[in-house]
Design an enzyme around this catalytic site. Structure first.
Site, PDB file in Angstrom:
ATOM      1  N   ARG A  34      64.651 159.129 127.718  1.00  0.00           N
ATOM      2  CA  ARG A  34      66.101 159.340 127.718  1.00  0.00           C
ATOM      3  C   ARG A  34      66.620 159.797 126.361  1.00  0.00           C
ATOM      4  O   ARG A  34      67.621 160.511 126.283  1.00  0.00           O
ATOM      5  CB  ARG A  34      66.804 158.050 128.142  1.00  0.00           C
ATOM      6  CG  ARG A  34      66.594 157.683 129.610  1.00  0.00           C
ATOM      7  CD  ARG A  34      67.266 156.356 129.944  1.00  0.00           C
ATOM      8  NE  ARG A  34      66.642 155.241 129.250  1.00  0.00           N
ATOM      9  CZ  ARG A  34      67.215 154.062 129.043  1.00  0.00           C
ATOM     10  NH1 ARG A  34      68.466 153.852 129.441  1.00  0.00           N
ATOM     11  NH2 ARG A  34      66.575 153.094 128.426  1.00  0.00           N
TER      12      ARG A  34
ATOM     13  N   CYS B 198      57.752 153.849 137.482  1.00  0.00           N
ATOM     14  CA  CYS B 198      59.147 154.005 137.907  1.00  0.00           C
ATOM     15  C   CYS B 198      59.685 152.687 138.474  1.00  0.00           C
ATOM     16  O   CYS B 198      59.088 152.121 139.402  1.00  0.00           O
ATOM     17  CB  CYS B 198      59.264 155.114 138.946  1.00  0.00           C
ATOM     18  SG  CYS B 198      60.971 155.397 139.478  1.00  0.00           S
TER      19      CYS B 198
ATOM     20  N   GLY C 222      59.805 153.407 125.263  1.00  0.00           N
ATOM     21  CA  GLY C 222      60.852 152.398 125.380  1.00  0.00           C
ATOM     22  C   GLY C 222      61.700 152.285 124.129  1.00  0.00           C
ATOM     23  O   GLY C 222      61.191 152.001 123.041  1.00  0.00           O
TER      24      GLY C 222
ATOM     25  N   GLN D 115      53.351 165.208 136.409  1.00  0.00           N
ATOM     26  CA  GLN D 115      53.345 163.787 136.774  1.00  0.00           C
ATOM     27  C   GLN D 115      53.508 163.609 138.277  1.00  0.00           C
ATOM     28  O   GLN D 115      54.339 164.251 138.911  1.00  0.00           O
ATOM     29  CB  GLN D 115      54.448 163.011 136.042  1.00  0.00           C
ATOM     30  CG  GLN D 115      54.285 161.507 136.186  1.00  0.00           C
ATOM     31  CD  GLN D 115      55.334 160.710 135.434  1.00  0.00           C
ATOM     32  OE1 GLN D 115      56.405 160.453 135.944  1.00  0.00           O
ATOM     33  NE2 GLN D 115      55.013 160.309 134.200  1.00  0.00           N
TER      34      GLN D 115
END
Length: 344
Positions: free
Chosen positions: A241, A110, A217, A80
């Protein structure tokens, strides 16, 4: 959710297979983390985001070689890229190709303030002309055999202008030959606050038609991964995450997709073995001196699955060496016990 409702993911000419993959995670998704995730069921992983300017000057020295470290069992793997100038994007992409990455991913998502302040990441969602120039130059710089993908958020904010710019970039990206777009269902202004707006993903997928769209998300469990696919119709999901300290989420998602019951959280001993292997891989890559400080953040995340998570977290925070790391495992992971489910 029956297995026949989960279609394999294809990105350009790269066959991914199971459509739950590990996202690029700044400061986290290095080779050791990717390796652990792959062994526990992730079919595709992305490296931590790299700046185009950094890639143009980086040398394969001890302190920096990990950024471009790709091994034979690390495929398919995405690199990336983030930056400000179209010319440097193209040159940075060429460096990722040279390093052996299979897919080149452009970061327009970001939301970190210092990134936005330097006209990088999510900032490009405010300037479609520049964003599309970056995409075209990157696609031209990357060999046709390698897919180029784009990571976006649903816009800078929820205004009509932001929405229009989002779709201008989305449509232009596919016209320029982008193989897939990943959409995080929060806006840039939201950063990581508030709920991810999944209905927007369904809208984007309907609009994109045959083009591949991945969602992102609020994916902190295996069930959430499959729910996003089922509720929105996206072709795949990227776990960000939710995968830090919980690489078991991938094998759990595979079990649910196959119609099996949700596996129990990993036991304390299962956690210990994965944590120990993660540390070993990190030490192999970084060396003993650099490894322990870098691994501390992973220990903190792994501790969330331990039945005595607060005490274990506090113990990992104090680690400064391999000996101290082993001491935490010897004290807190010696006796087996059921693990606890990860929470957001």
């Amino acid at each position: 959710m029956p297995a026949d409702q989960i279609a394999d993911l294809q990105i350009g000419n790269v066959s991914i297979g199971f459509p739950v993959v590990q996202a690029a995670l700044s400061g986290y998704s290095d080779w050791p983390m990717r390796t652990i995730a792959r062994r526990l069921g992730a079919p595709y992983t992305l490296c931590e985001v790299m700046l185009d300017q950094f890639l143009l000057t980086v040398k394969l020295r001890k302190r920096t070689r990990h950024f471009l470290h790709v091994t034979d069992d690390d495929h398919p793997v995405g690199g990336q890229l983030m930056g400000a100038e179209p010319e440097q994007f193209a040159a940075g992409a060429a460096r990722l190709v040279q390093a052996g990455f299979d897919i080149i991913d452009i970061n327009f998502g970001c939301p970190v303030k210092k990134v936005l302040g330097r006209c990088r990441g999510g900032y490009h969602l405010s300037q479609p002309e520049v964003a599309l120039e970056i995409i075209r130059r990157t696609r031209d710089a990357v060999p046709a055999r390698l897919p180029v993908t784009v990571k976006m958020r649903r816009g800078m904010d929820d205004s009509a202008d932001s929405r229009d710019k989002f779709y201008t970039i989305l449509d232009g990206a596919f016209q320029a030959g982008v193989a897939a777009v990943t959409v995080h269902a929060r806006t840039v202004r939201q950063r990581y606050e508030g709920l991810s707006h999944w209905p927007f993903l369904a809208e984007v997928k309907r609009h994109a038609g045959r083009h591949a769209v991945l969602g992102s998300g609020d994916l902190f469990s295996a069930q959430a991964c499959l729910d996003m696919i089922r509720q929105t119709g996206v072709d795949g999901v990227t776990v960000a995450r939710g995968a830090i300290g919980n690489p078991w989420v991938f094998e759990q998602a595979r079990a649910l997709a196959a119609g099996r019951p949700l596996p129990s959280p990993p036991t304390v001993h299962q956690q210990r073995e994965v944590i120990r292997e993660h540390f070993r891989l990190a030490e192999e890559l970084y060396g003993e001196r650099l490894c322990s400080p870098l691994m501390r953040k992973f220990g903190i995340k792994y501790s969330a699955l331990h039945p005595q998570s607060e005490q274990v977290c506090a113990a990992f925070i104090k680690t400064r060496s391999r000996q101290e790391w082993e001491a935490v495992l010897d004290r807190w992971y010696a006796e087996d016990a059921p693990g606890q489910a990860s929470v957001a």
